[in-house]
Design a protein around this motif. Sequence first.
Motif, mmCIF file in Angstrom:
data_model
loop_
_atom_site.group_PDB
_atom_site.id
_atom_site.type_symbol
_atom_site.label_atom_id
_atom_site.label_comp_id
_atom_site.label_asym_id
_atom_site.label_seq_id
_atom_site.Cartn_x
_atom_site.Cartn_y
_atom_site.Cartn_z
ATOM 1 N N ARG A 11 7.151 9.003 -11.190
ATOM 2 C CA ARG A 11 8.092 9.958 -10.387
ATOM 3 C C ARG A 11 9.402 9.781 -10.299
ATOM 4 N N PRO A 12 10.109 10.348 -11.259
ATOM 5 C CA PRO A 12 11.694 10.172 -10.727
ATOM 6 C C PRO A 12 12.284 10.631 -9.156
ATOM 7 N N PRO A 13 13.293 10.021 -8.872
ATOM 8 C CA PRO A 13 13.724 10.510 -7.744
ATOM 9 C C PRO A 13 13.650 11.978 -7.586
ATOM 10 N N ARG A 14 13.014 12.435 -6.476
ATOM 11 C CA ARG A 14 12.877 13.965 -6.272
ATOM 12 C C ARG A 14 14.104 14.526 -5.598
ATOM 13 N N LEU A 15 14.135 15.849 -5.825
ATOM 14 C CA LEU A 15 15.580 16.510 -5.322
ATOM 15 C C LEU A 15 15.384 17.276 -4.286
ATOM 16 N N PHE A 34 15.192 34.966 0.327
ATOM 17 C CA PHE A 34 14.032 34.096 -0.191
ATOM 18 C C PHE A 34 14.489 33.754 -1.585
ATOM 19 N N LEU A 35 14.037 32.428 -1.644
ATOM 20 C CA LEU A 35 14.304 31.662 -2.931
ATOM 21 C C LEU A 35 13.122 31.557 -3.842
ATOM 22 N N LEU A 36 12.824 31.831 -4.974
ATOM 23 C CA LEU A 36 11.743 31.683 -5.889
ATOM 24 C C LEU A 36 12.070 30.747 -7.024
ATOM 25 N N LEU A 37 11.518 29.623 -7.028
ATOM 26 C CA LEU A 37 11.695 28.936 -8.149
ATOM 27 C C LEU A 37 10.456 28.633 -8.947
ATOM 28 N N LEU A 38 10.467 28.592 -10.241
ATOM 29 C CA LEU A 38 9.473 28.572 -11.236
ATOM 30 C C LEU A 38 9.614 27.267 -12.070
ATOM 31 N N PHE A 39 8.674 26.447 -12.239
ATOM 32 C CA PHE A 39 8.661 25.478 -12.841
ATOM 33 C C PHE A 39 7.379 25.273 -14.052
ATOM 34 N N ARG A 40 7.533 25.031 -15.043
ATOM 35 C CA ARG A 40 6.614 24.719 -15.988
ATOM 36 C C ARG A 40 6.808 23.316 -16.568
ATOM 37 N N GLY A 41 5.324 22.993 -16.960
ATOM 38 C CA GLY A 41 5.426 21.421 -17.608
ATOM 39 C C GLY A 41 5.662 21.623 -19.182
ATOM 40 N N CYS A 42 6.509 20.741 -19.838
ATOM 41 C CA CYS A 42 7.079 20.893 -21.033
ATOM 42 C C CYS A 42 7.208 19.697 -21.474
ATOM 43 N N LYS A 63 6.034 17.622 -15.637
ATOM 44 C CA LYS A 63 5.227 18.580 -14.933
ATOM 45 C C LYS A 63 5.812 18.520 -13.428
ATOM 46 N N SER A 64 5.460 19.568 -12.650
ATOM 47 C CA SER A 64 5.997 19.733 -11.320
ATOM 48 C C SER A 64 4.713 19.587 -10.232
ATOM 49 N N SER A 65 4.567 19.010 -9.287
ATOM 50 C CA SER A 65 3.425 19.136 -8.307
ATOM 51 C C SER A 65 3.748 20.445 -7.507
ATOM 52 N N GLU A 111 17.156 26.751 4.551
ATOM 53 C CA GLU A 111 16.393 25.752 4.694
ATOM 54 C C GLU A 111 16.152 24.881 3.494
ATOM 55 N N SER A 112 15.755 23.731 3.913
ATOM 56 C CA SER A 112 15.744 22.590 2.802
ATOM 57 C C SER A 112 14.431 22.911 1.899
ATOM 58 N N VAL A 113 14.691 22.466 0.777
ATOM 59 C CA VAL A 113 13.672 22.534 -0.344
ATOM 60 C C VAL A 113 13.450 21.212 -0.989
ATOM 61 N N GLU A 114 12.122 20.850 -1.566
ATOM 62 C CA GLU A 114 12.318 19.548 -2.184
ATOM 63 C C GLU A 114 11.492 19.929 -3.543
ATOM 64 N N LEU A 115 12.214 19.501 -4.726
ATOM 65 C CA LEU A 115 11.537 19.824 -6.034
ATOM 66 C C LEU A 115 11.215 18.678 -6.789
ATOM 67 N N SER A 116 9.967 18.608 -7.180
ATOM 68 C CA SER A 116 9.297 17.346 -7.802
ATOM 69 C C SER A 116 9.408 17.323 -9.258
ATOM 70 N N CYS A 117 9.570 16.224 -9.859
ATOM 71 C CA CYS A 117 9.527 16.079 -11.512
ATOM 72 C C CYS A 117 8.576 14.753 -11.964
ATOM 73 N N ILE A 118 7.606 15.145 -12.317
ATOM 74 C CA ILE A 118 6.586 14.055 -12.859
ATOM 75 C C ILE A 118 6.793 13.758 -14.099
ATOM 76 N N ILE A 119 6.717 12.688 -14.515
ATOM 77 C CA ILE A 119 6.762 12.206 -16.150
ATOM 78 C C ILE A 119 5.207 11.809 -16.145
ATOM 79 N N THR A 120 4.614 12.403 -17.194
ATOM 80 C CA THR A 120 3.282 12.327 -17.554
ATOM 81 C C THR A 120 3.223 11.633 -18.795
#
Length: 259
Positions: free
Chosen positions: A5-9, A19-27, A35-37, A47-56
Amino acid sequence: MALRRPPRLRLCARLPDFFLLLLFRGCLIGAVNLKSSNRTPVVQEFESVELSCIITDSQTSDPRIEWKKIQDDQTTYVFFDNKIQVKPVTPVCRVPKAVPVGKMATLYCQESEGHPRPHYSWYRNDVPLPTDSRANPRFRNSSFHLNSETGTLVFTAVHKDDSGQYYCIASNDAGSARCEEQEMEVYDLNIGGIIGGILVVLAVLALITLGICCAYRRGYFINNKQDGESYKNPGKPDGVNYIRTDEEGDFRHKSSFVI
């Protein structure tokens, strides 16, 4: 292989929509599989939001992580090298429309959205201007100084060659943006016309003064008060008293003497 798990943003959303809609795709990018949780986070504005990035899966021990924002088919960096990066928006430029030769002129360029803070550069007729006119022989007839940190371009004394179309570019590591061109005209002062106008005003004042003096001499401005006061009742002679009797119906006088 354990998931890394790299540092989350963490972001504070500042978008024009509610409203803000963010889409993430594993690649799989090169030798790194991500991939993203939370693939579809939804957050309200401001408002704050946390974006995850997971190295599989990764074939390198120190992968390079970049967060990017894609909007209107344009990609800009959001997070890179442990730093938040935001592309500048269109800066606000202020250019004086007309300045007389030899006078001081200041041009302003400001941008408040870019991160890190952008640097500014000014262009005249699509030619980049140096930070100091003395540093480039091409601008030896000009006398200006450019502050690339604040975006201020100051002419200590404008010259006819300083006329032209000006625009500013704000840039940082994430990108750049420019304002629309604005024209600055440098004109000569009509010294002869100014002197001529002053002489005309003085001549008119002299004629008015002369006319007033002539009118006074001819008595046009003298207030003749004798028209209503020319007739006065005759005064009584000294030593004479006027007495009216019932029989006479008129006045008679009695002499008196003072010794």
